[in-house]
Scaffold this active site. Structure first.
Site, mmCIF file in Angstrom:
data_model
loop_
_atom_site.group_PDB
_atom_site.id
_atom_site.type_symbol
_atom_site.label_atom_id
_atom_site.label_comp_id
_atom_site.label_asym_id
_atom_site.label_seq_id
_atom_site.Cartn_x
_atom_site.Cartn_y
_atom_site.Cartn_z
ATOM 1 N N ASP A 38 0.811 -1.223 0.000
ATOM 2 C CA ASP A 38 0.000 0.000 0.000
ATOM 3 C C ASP A 38 0.838 1.264 0.000
ATOM 4 O OD1 ASP A 38 -2.406 -1.186 -0.103
ATOM 5 O OD2 ASP A 38 -2.801 -1.113 2.053
ATOM 6 N N HIS A 242 28.261 2.495 -9.653
ATOM 7 C CA HIS A 242 26.959 2.853 -9.092
ATOM 8 C C HIS A 242 26.731 2.151 -7.753
ATOM 9 C CE1 HIS A 242 25.649 3.994 -13.422
ATOM 10 N NE2 HIS A 242 26.253 4.982 -12.815
ATOM 11 N N ASP A 259 29.465 10.495 -3.991
ATOM 12 C CA ASP A 259 28.836 11.102 -5.168
ATOM 13 C C ASP A 259 27.389 11.352 -4.777
ATOM 14 O OD1 ASP A 259 27.662 11.762 -7.574
ATOM 15 O OD2 ASP A 259 28.647 10.165 -8.717
ATOM 16 N N ASP A 270 24.989 17.546 -8.748
ATOM 17 C CA ASP A 270 25.669 16.252 -8.890
ATOM 18 C C ASP A 270 27.152 16.465 -8.600
ATOM 19 O OD1 ASP A 270 26.509 13.742 -9.625
ATOM 20 O OD2 ASP A 270 26.043 13.956 -11.757
ATOM 21 N N HIS A 349 34.493 5.734 -17.839
ATOM 22 C CA HIS A 349 33.295 6.523 -18.153
ATOM 23 C C HIS A 349 33.708 7.818 -18.842
ATOM 24 C CE1 HIS A 349 34.163 9.165 -14.709
ATOM 25 N NE2 HIS A 349 34.358 8.081 -13.982
ATOM 26 N N HIS A 353 28.230 14.906 -18.307
ATOM 27 C CA HIS A 353 26.914 14.821 -18.951
ATOM 28 C C HIS A 353 26.191 16.140 -18.710
ATOM 29 C CE1 HIS A 353 25.502 14.201 -14.810
ATOM 30 N NE2 HIS A 353 26.500 13.338 -14.684
ATOM 31 N N HIS A 360 21.095 13.153 -15.406
ATOM 32 C CA HIS A 360 21.691 12.991 -16.741
ATOM 33 C C HIS A 360 20.701 13.680 -17.673
ATOM 34 C CE1 HIS A 360 24.154 9.216 -15.425
ATOM 35 N NE2 HIS A 360 24.534 10.321 -14.835
ATOM 36 N N GLU A 383 33.737 15.272 -14.425
ATOM 37 C CA GLU A 383 33.921 14.274 -13.381
ATOM 38 C C GLU A 383 34.851 13.125 -13.768
ATOM 39 O OE1 GLU A 383 30.473 11.700 -12.789
ATOM 40 O OE2 GLU A 383 29.302 12.964 -14.121
ATOM 41 N N TYR A 387 40.026 4.346 -11.188
ATOM 42 C CA TYR A 387 39.542 3.233 -10.357
ATOM 43 C C TYR A 387 40.473 2.054 -10.628
ATOM 44 C CZ TYR A 387 35.745 6.483 -11.252
ATOM 45 O OH TYR A 387 35.020 7.633 -11.415
ATOM 46 N N ARG A 405 37.108 9.909 -7.734
ATOM 47 C CA ARG A 405 36.429 10.744 -8.738
ATOM 48 C C ARG A 405 36.254 12.120 -8.131
ATOM 49 N NH1 ARG A 405 32.660 7.640 -9.943
ATOM 50 N NH2 ARG A 405 30.873 8.311 -8.687
ATOM 51 N N GLU A 407 34.015 15.572 -9.044
ATOM 52 C CA GLU A 407 32.939 16.006 -9.954
ATOM 53 C C GLU A 407 32.388 17.362 -9.545
ATOM 54 O OE1 GLU A 407 29.389 13.497 -9.849
ATOM 55 O OE2 GLU A 407 28.770 14.303 -11.793
HETATM 56 N N1 GLY Z 1 25.813 10.533 -9.956
HETATM 57 C C1 GLY Z 1 25.712 10.099 -11.277
HETATM 58 C C2 GLY Z 1 26.762 10.684 -12.110
HETATM 59 O O1 GLY Z 1 27.724 11.215 -11.596
HETATM 60 O O2 GLY Z 1 26.668 10.701 -13.286
HETATM 61 MN MN MN Z 2 27.733 12.149 -9.724
HETATM 62 MN MN MN Z 3 27.535 13.030 -12.850
#
Ligand code: GLY
Ligand code: MN
Ligand code: MN
Length: 437
Positions: A38, A242, A259, A270, A349, A353, A360, A383, A387, A405, A407
């Site tokens: 519910d 992730h 992050d 972000d 990566h 973005h 994103h 970013e 790794y 990272r 960012e």
């Molecule tokens: N937190 C997702 C990214 O950095 O793209």
């Molecule tokens: Mn991020």
């Molecule tokens: Mn990001």
């Protein structure tokens, strides 16, 4: 609400100016999503729907009819209902849609099957983002088929379907002054949250306890929700892109990668920072960290009008590859290593973005096969990261299991760029000073 009624109206006008004569656009709201039996997830409006209306209710549909004399902006929505509102909170209702949200006319959602075929009839082109909502796709087809069934009486079914995404997302890519004010505020809250957890972090704490610190700062500042599930990864958990379990104990001598960004009035921030759990970088951590930071600063240097989308990425790849050679993690000539993408096991990566209503965010990255040229008003993340897998026997032991990272959220300006999230410390010296304070 920080975005004015006039601005929402301007957005609809801009979209309608791009639509063909005798066309119709149909934009359904997001649906409530069940979390368990519910219990529903907190409602989050569809970003396209919100961008065009500011309306925050499920079970609603926007209809745009450029040039229609009896009203160009129609809304279907839930009716007011005393009992339902007593249990679940207020509804705007059709009258409210006209009064508060600028609709020319509004109808109960239960009447949509009767009314929409009449609006589609005689319109050449339908703008609709097909394929996201099977149930709604089916409803649209049923309405069109109803008109087809009446062709002998002179009814004309629409001849063309066009995806609304491209046109609408092109508008969303360029942020207005009001949007930028909101995004700067989201950025400020987020950087404050990052500072807070840097200061509170101690060996032996759990990742979820740092997450709680982030959420506290977001909520206390009026941003109840994170723009995406916060990533708090200690040690080698930082190497999982992730990672959202956030369940492990933070160990003395490890780094922790965070992050996380808040969402404010549906606009995202972000930010990633990586720092030592005990407040002091080891020599190996410092070397890799300084490398990622150089790559990030070099990439930010490339964010300016006239440069294309991939230049910041290329800059980060070059610096990271040079550094990996210098530190002995890669061997060979830098040019050849870049060409064969030898860095990819450690940097898998892209550099960033678009950022906006979605984390994103929407907007094309290529135009006619070429990388898109950056223009003032676009907001992107920068970013880069490194790794080093814990089981990578090709590198010295001291590097293994380190994930870093950094960012920031960056606005393209007339002169170059503005780092909206600069508040959160990112040199090793600044981080160590804040953590010692
Ligand atoms: N937190 C997702 C990214 O950095 O793209
Ligand atoms: Mn991020
Ligand atoms: Mn990001």
């Amino acid at each position: 609400m920080s975005i004015s009624k006039t601005e929402f109206a301007r957005r609809r006008k801009n979209l309608m100016a791009l639509m063909e004569a005798d066309s119709i656009a149909i934009i359904p709201s997001a649906r409530e999503q069940q979390r368990s039996r519910d219990t529903a997830y907190p409602f989050r409006q569809d970003s396209d729907f919100f961008y065009l209306s500011g309306i925050d209710e499920p079970e609603s549909v926007l209809v745009l009819l450029p040039g229609r004399r009896h009203g160009q902006f129609l809304v279907f929505c839930r009716e007011r209902d005393k009992k339902m509102e007593l249990w679940h909170g207020g509804r705007v209702g059709p009258e409210g849609m006209c009064e508060h949200h600028g609709a020319d006319d509004a109808f109960p959602i239960g009447d949509i099957d009767d009314i929409l075929p009449g609006l589609l009839e005689g319109r050449n082109r339908v703008y609709y983002s097909m394929g996201r909502r099977a149930e709604f796709d089916g409803q649209i087809m049923a309405w069109v088929n109803r008109i087809r069934g009446m062709e002998s009486t002179g009814a004309i079914p629409p001849g063309e379907f066009t995806d609304l995404d491209h046109m609408l997302h092109e508008l969303r890519l360029f942020k207005s002054a009001a949007e930028l004010r909101l995004m700067r505020k989201a950025a400020e809250i987020t950087t404050r949250a990052h500072c807070r957890v840097m200061q509170s972090c101690r060996p032996g704490m759990f990742e979820y306890q740092l997450e709680a610190g982030l959420q506290h700062e977001f909520s206390m500042s009026g941003a109840r929700y994170a723009a995406y599930p916060s990533i708090v990864g200690g040690g080698q958990n930082a190497c999982v892109m992730h990672y959202v379990d956030n369940s492990d104990k933070l160990r003395d001598g490890d780094l922790v990668l965070i992050d996380a960004g808040c969402e404010l009035e549906n606009y995202a921030s972000d930010v990633t920072r990586t720092f030592p759990v005990n407040g002091t970088f080891s020599a190996a951590q410092r070397a890799l960290y300084d490398l990622v930071l150089s790559a990030q600063l070099a990439a930010i240097e490339e964010v300016k009008p006239g440069n294309h989308w991939n230049q910041p990425h290329d800059a980060s790849v070059l610096i990271l590859t040079e550094g990996l050679v210098q530190l002995g993690l890669l061997k060979g000539s830098v040019a050849a290593l870049v060409k064969e993408e030898a860095y990819r096991p450690y940097y898998m990566h892209r550099v960033g973005h678009w950022l906006g209503l979605d984390v994103h965010d929407v907007g094309d990255y290529r135009v006619a096969e070429e990388w898109r040229v950056l223009e003032p008003g676009m907001v992107m993340t920068v970013e880069p990261g490194l790794y080093i897998p814990v089981d990578d026997l090709s590198v010295a032991k001291k590097w293994r299991g380190i994930g870093i990272r950094i960012e920031d959220d960056v606005l393209v300006t007339e002169e170059g760029c503005e780092v909206m999230t600069a508040w959160a410390p990112k040199t090793t010296k600044e981080i160590e000073a804040l953590m010692a304070a």
